[in-house]
Design a protein around this motif. Structure first.
Motif, PDB file in Angstrom:
ATOM      1  N   GLY A 122     -14.172  -4.239  -3.167  1.00 52.40           N
ATOM      2  CA  GLY A 122     -13.016  -4.834  -2.523  1.00 52.40           C
ATOM      3  C   GLY A 122     -12.319  -3.892  -1.555  1.00 52.40           C
ATOM      4  N   SER A 123     -11.150  -4.326  -1.099  1.00 54.56           N
ATOM      5  CA  SER A 123     -10.401  -3.569  -0.089  1.00 54.56           C
ATOM      6  C   SER A 123      -8.934  -3.474  -0.467  1.00 54.56           C
ATOM      7  CB  SER A 123     -10.518  -4.262   1.273  1.00 54.56           C
ATOM      8  OG  SER A 123     -11.856  -4.363   1.687  1.00 54.56           O
ATOM      9  N   LEU A 124      -8.324  -2.410  -0.012  1.00 57.38           N
ATOM     10  CA  LEU A 124      -6.877  -2.231  -0.111  1.00 57.38           C
ATOM     11  C   LEU A 124      -6.411  -1.506   1.143  1.00 57.38           C
ATOM     12  CD1 LEU A 124      -6.312  -1.013  -3.808  1.00 57.38           C
ATOM     13  CD2 LEU A 124      -5.541  -3.186  -2.822  1.00 57.38           C
ATOM     14  N   ARG A 125      -5.143  -1.685   1.470  1.00 59.66           N
ATOM     15  CA  ARG A 125      -4.564  -0.990   2.606  1.00 59.66           C
ATOM     16  C   ARG A 125      -3.293  -0.286   2.167  1.00 59.66           C
ATOM     17  NH1 ARG A 125      -1.341  -3.035   7.839  1.00 59.66           N
ATOM     18  NH2 ARG A 125      -2.221  -1.656   9.421  1.00 59.66           N
ATOM     19  N   LEU A 126      -3.247   0.999   2.377  1.00 57.48           N
ATOM     20  CA  LEU A 126      -2.060   1.784   2.059  1.00 57.48           C
ATOM     21  C   LEU A 126      -1.255   2.039   3.326  1.00 57.48           C
ATOM     22  CD1 LEU A 126      -3.552   4.510  -0.325  1.00 57.48           C
ATOM     23  CD2 LEU A 126      -2.750   2.212  -0.884  1.00 57.48           C
ATOM     24  N   SER A 127       0.054   2.060   3.162  1.00 55.29           N
ATOM     25  CA  SER A 127       0.957   2.386   4.266  1.00 55.29           C
ATOM     26  C   SER A 127       1.915   3.488   3.824  1.00 55.29           C
ATOM     27  CB  SER A 127       1.772   1.159   4.680  1.00 55.29           C
ATOM     28  OG  SER A 127       0.945   0.104   5.099  1.00 55.29           O
ATOM     29  N   CYS A 128       2.333   4.283   4.777  1.00 53.47           N
ATOM     30  CA  CYS A 128       3.300   5.346   4.492  1.00 53.47           C
ATOM     31  C   CYS A 128       4.219   5.482   5.693  1.00 53.47           C
ATOM     32  CB  CYS A 128       2.580   6.647   4.219  1.00 53.47           C
ATOM     33  SG  CYS A 128       3.669   8.081   4.006  1.00 53.47           S
ATOM     34  N   ALA A 129       5.498   5.210   5.475  1.00 49.91           N
ATOM     35  CA  ALA A 129       6.489   5.295   6.536  1.00 49.91           C
ATOM     36  C   ALA A 129       7.355   6.538   6.337  1.00 49.91           C
ATOM     37  CB  ALA A 129       7.361   4.046   6.528  1.00 49.91           C
ATOM     38  N   VAL A 130       7.511   7.293   7.415  1.00 47.31           N
ATOM     39  CA  VAL A 130       8.300   8.519   7.390  1.00 47.31           C
ATOM     40  C   VAL A 130       9.640   8.282   8.064  1.00 47.31           C
ATOM     41  CG1 VAL A 130       8.387  10.949   8.044  1.00 47.31           C
ATOM     42  CG2 VAL A 130       6.189   9.881   7.481  1.00 47.31           C
ATOM     43  N   SER A 131      10.694   8.736   7.420  1.00 48.30           N
ATOM     44  CA  SER A 131      12.028   8.627   8.013  1.00 48.30           C
ATOM     45  C   SER A 131      12.767   9.943   7.851  1.00 48.30           C
ATOM     46  CB  SER A 131      12.817   7.495   7.347  1.00 48.30           C
ATOM     47  OG  SER A 131      13.007   7.773   5.967  1.00 48.30           O
ATOM     48  N   GLY A 132      13.794  10.116   8.675  1.00 49.63           N
ATOM     49  CA  GLY A 132      14.659  11.277   8.535  1.00 49.63           C
ATOM     50  C   GLY A 132      14.190  12.531   9.227  1.00 49.63           C
ATOM     51  N   GLU A 185      -6.925   2.236   5.516  1.00 49.77           N
ATOM     52  CA  GLU A 185      -7.681   1.029   5.212  1.00 49.77           C
ATOM     53  C   GLU A 185      -8.868   1.447   4.365  1.00 49.77           C
ATOM     54  OE1 GLU A 185      -6.638  -1.987   6.703  1.00 49.77           O
ATOM     55  OE2 GLU A 185      -7.990  -2.974   5.276  1.00 49.77           O
ATOM     56  N   MET A 186      -8.947   0.896   3.164  1.00 54.53           N
ATOM     57  CA  MET A 186     -10.001   1.280   2.223  1.00 54.53           C
ATOM     58  C   MET A 186     -10.885   0.070   1.951  1.00 54.53           C
ATOM     59  SD  MET A 186      -7.772   3.624  -0.434  1.00 54.53           S
ATOM     60  CE  MET A 186      -6.790   2.252  -1.018  1.00 54.53           C
ATOM     61  N   ARG A 187     -12.155   0.206   2.246  1.00 55.69           N
ATOM     62  CA  ARG A 187     -13.114  -0.881   2.041  1.00 55.69           C
ATOM     63  C   ARG A 187     -14.230  -0.404   1.137  1.00 55.69           C
ATOM     64  NH1 ARG A 187     -11.958  -0.540   7.368  1.00 55.69           N
ATOM     65  NH2 ARG A 187     -13.875   0.645   7.746  1.00 55.69           N
ATOM     66  N   SER A 188     -15.003  -1.350   0.656  1.00 57.82           N
ATOM     67  CA  SER A 188     -16.132  -1.026  -0.234  1.00 57.82           C
ATOM     68  C   SER A 188     -15.691  -0.066  -1.331  1.00 57.82           C
ATOM     69  CB  SER A 188     -17.285  -0.415   0.573  1.00 57.82           C
ATOM     70  OG  SER A 188     -17.717  -1.322   1.576  1.00 57.82           O
ATOM     71  N   LEU A 189     -14.595  -0.389  -1.947  1.00 58.99           N
ATOM     72  CA  LEU A 189     -14.028   0.497  -2.963  1.00 58.99           C
ATOM     73  C   LEU A 189     -14.968   0.671  -4.149  1.00 58.99           C
ATOM     74  CD1 LEU A 189     -10.352  -0.765  -2.792  1.00 58.99           C
ATOM     75  CD2 LEU A 189     -11.078   1.605  -2.462  1.00 58.99           C
ATOM     76  N   LYS A 190     -14.896   1.853  -4.713  1.00 62.80           N
ATOM     77  CA  LYS A 190     -15.711   2.212  -5.869  1.00 62.80           C
ATOM     78  C   LYS A 190     -14.800   2.639  -7.018  1.00 62.80           C
ATOM     79  CE  LYS A 190     -19.283   4.122  -2.809  1.00 62.80           C
ATOM     80  NZ  LYS A 190     -20.080   5.339  -2.473  1.00 62.80           N
ATOM     81  N   PRO A 191     -15.265   2.510  -8.244  1.00 62.01           N
ATOM     82  CA  PRO A 191     -14.426   2.967  -9.372  1.00 62.01           C
ATOM     83  C   PRO A 191     -13.998   4.431  -9.229  1.00 62.01           C
ATOM     84  CG  PRO A 191     -16.217   1.615 -10.182  1.00 62.01           C
ATOM     85  CD  PRO A 191     -16.467   1.810  -8.713  1.00 62.01           C
ATOM     86  N   GLU A 192     -14.825   5.244  -8.613  1.00 60.95           N
ATOM     87  CA  GLU A 192     -14.474   6.653  -8.436  1.00 60.95           C
ATOM     88  C   GLU A 192     -13.378   6.877  -7.407  1.00 60.95           C
ATOM     89  OE1 GLU A 192     -17.542   5.307  -8.372  1.00 60.95           O
ATOM     90  OE2 GLU A 192     -18.817   6.312  -6.879  1.00 60.95           O
ATOM     91  N   ASP A 193     -12.975   5.836  -6.709  1.00 62.36           N
ATOM     92  CA  ASP A 193     -11.820   5.935  -5.807  1.00 62.36           C
ATOM     93  C   ASP A 193     -10.497   5.817  -6.571  1.00 62.36           C
ATOM     94  OD1 ASP A 193     -13.672   3.992  -3.443  1.00 62.36           O
ATOM     95  OD2 ASP A 193     -13.333   6.154  -3.392  1.00 62.36           O
ATOM     96  N   THR A 194     -10.580   5.497  -7.832  1.00 68.03           N
ATOM     97  CA  THR A 194      -9.372   5.375  -8.647  1.00 68.03           C
ATOM     98  C   THR A 194      -8.635   6.702  -8.704  1.00 68.03           C
ATOM     99  OG1 THR A 194     -10.289   3.600 -10.016  1.00 68.03           O
ATOM    100  CG2 THR A 194      -8.511   4.916 -10.974  1.00 68.03           C
ATOM    101  N   ALA A 195      -7.372   6.678  -8.327  1.00 74.99           N
ATOM    102  CA  ALA A 195      -6.560   7.889  -8.268  1.00 74.99           C
ATOM    103  C   ALA A 195      -5.149   7.524  -7.849  1.00 74.99           C
ATOM    104  CB  ALA A 195      -7.153   8.883  -7.264  1.00 74.99           C
ATOM    105  N   SER A 219       3.298   2.384   0.245  1.00 77.79           N
ATOM    106  CA  SER A 219       3.141   1.037  -0.301  1.00 77.79           C
ATOM    107  C   SER A 219       1.679   0.624  -0.178  1.00 77.79           C
ATOM    108  CB  SER A 219       4.037   0.038   0.434  1.00 77.79           C
ATOM    109  OG  SER A 219       3.717  -0.002   1.808  1.00 77.79           O
ATOM    110  N   GLY A 220       1.320  -0.403  -0.916  1.00 81.32           N
ATOM    111  CA  GLY A 220      -0.006  -0.987  -0.771  1.00 81.32           C
ATOM    112  C   GLY A 220      -1.001  -0.652  -1.859  1.00 81.32           C
ATOM    113  N   GLY A 221      -0.644   0.201  -2.787  1.00 82.89           N
ATOM    114  CA  GLY A 221      -1.572   0.491  -3.876  1.00 82.89           C
ATOM    115  C   GLY A 221      -1.686  -0.692  -4.815  1.00 82.89           C
TER     116      GLY A 221
END
Length: 116
Positions: free
Chosen positions: A16-26, A81-91, A7-9
């Motif tokens: 700018g900044s974004l924060r991604l999370s990934c929860a593992v279960s099972g 935690e992603m900060r100082s994002l750049k267009p090349e971070d697009t993916a 989540s978090g995309g």
């Protein structure tokens, strides 16, 4: 069955900044490594950041100083935690985990788009 839920995309402006999370279960066994790869259109999937059980981290040169990976062992969750994002971070960003005596598992991917 091991499942990874990301989540978090989303969309961010350059700088700018974004924060991604990934929860593992099972997982019945210990997770000794977690992290993130990304794949931009027309490019190969590349490692962004990883963290192992002792807390050691590694980063792609292109994100060092801007991205921070962390892990909550109790929650089997990894964050990016992603900060100082750049267009090349697009993916599309994919979470992975390496489960002892089981193998490597992947999330479904979450889109990160950085506008200039």
């Amino acid at each position: 069955q091991v499942q990874l839920v990301e989540s978090g995309g989303g969309l961010a402006q350059a700088g700018g900044s974004l924060r991604l999370s990934c929860a593992v279960s099972g997982s019945s066994f210990s997770i000794n490594a977690m992290g993130w790869y990304r794949q931009a259109p027309g490019k190969q999937r590349e490692l962004v950041a990883g963290i192992i059980s002792d807390g050691s981290t590694n980063y792609a040169d292109s994100v060092k100083g801007r991205f921070t990976i962390s892990r909550d062992k109790a929650k089997n969750t990894v964050y990016l935690e992603m900060r100082s994002l750049k267009p090349e971070d697009t993916a599309v960003y994919y979470c992975y985990c390496n489960v002892l005596r089981s193998g490597v598992y992947w999330g479904q991917g979450t889109q990160v788009t950085v506008s200039s």
